[in-house]
Design an enzyme around this catalytic site. Sequence first.
Site: not given
Ligand code: EPU
Length: 346
Positions: A165, A243, A339
């Site tokens: 990012r 995010s 972010e």
């Molecule tokens: N999780 C929680 N609580 C929640 C949501 C998620 O505990 O409310 C945990 C779960 O264990 C889950 C893990 O977090 O397995 C990862 O969650 P998720 O796959 O939704 O991914 P994220 O890390 O929250 C990142 C990116 C997203 C992208 C997704 C999928 C960043 C800052 N965000 O989110 O990007 O869509 O992975 O690759 O890296 C964005 O940049 O705006 C964005 C949405």
Amino acid sequence: MSLDIRRQVSLQRYNSLALDAKAEYFCRLTTIQEVQQAVAFADANKLAITVLGCGSNVVLKSELAGLIVLVQLAGISHRRAGNDIYVTVGAGEDWSSLVASSLGNSWFGLENLALIPGSMGAAPIQNIGAYGVELCDRFVSLEAIHRRTGEICSMDRLDCEFGYRDSIFKNRELNNYIIIEVCIKLSTKPINNWHYPELRSALEEKLGSLTASGVTPQLIADTVTEIRRAKLPDPALWPNAGSFFKNPLLDRTQLASLVVAEPQIPVYPVAGGLSKVPAAWLIERCGLRGHRVEQVGIHSKQALVLINYGGSSGRQLLALAEHMQRAVKEKFDIYLEIEPTIYGSF
Ligand code: EPU
């Protein structure tokens, strides 16, 4: 034609958080000549320039001084070289539509990035990424107009210094360039990538077991779209900027102490002995998922997303973000970095 530059314009329609900020000067740019005119106008009047694409990754404070430009340069062209398709895309083109039209042409490589809101020109700035693919994996080069010289410069992947990012445009070259077009490399051969755990398990659920022939680019795009729709609020209905924090990168010592407290937390090893852990998990463990303060809140299905429920200001939103940062710092001694880019002043 001279530019239509207006004063004291509300930017509420131009940012996906729907924050009601005022631009001192505002104009839309649809051609390279207009970009150069805008640069000349800003120079003549000693104004800073702030570039907005679709405004889907910004937090606006109440006043934005200087000239705020909405980049709307259109156009998509392509060139074939064997199985490779080099697609050159105007900075104002909508990212999600590009993913759909590429897939429609059987040009593969963007499926995992389906449904990400925003414009082509904004994509390299934060190196958009999702479900195991980042823009930099497909990026070839971009053309940008230098803020001070007005000249068109070409930059390749190395020049852009992409990171998680992150790029040179969020750091050393912040506000120094106006991106006008981006060239990406796609392929007529599927580049299926399903290693991201949540994508993999969703595909397994659909197909029973994963085989190379069963997984198609269209299936990946559809599955990513379904996952996103299920967890991420539609900004048109629930104003948000995706995010709000980056997932923190921890060194071995930090990770070891976190894992003692949170043995179940998912850990994604990255380069340099660091590990990425989900900020959403940390926020949730602070009891903040679904938390709401007046008109701003944390999404109940994804703790990394902040929502403006209507009429909220950048100040209220940032106050909630600070509250979240403090809670995570106190509980886990981990700093969460915001972010989206923050612009303006109160
Ligand atoms: N999780 C929680 N609580 C929640 C949501 C998620 O505990 O409310 C945990 C779960 O264990 C889950 C893990 O977090 O397995 C990862 O969650 P998720 O796959 O939704 O991914 P994220 O890390 O929250 C990142 C990116 C997203 C992208 C997704 C999928 C960043 C800052 N965000 O989110 O990007 O869509 O992975 O690759 O890296 C964005 O940049 O705006 C964005 C949405």
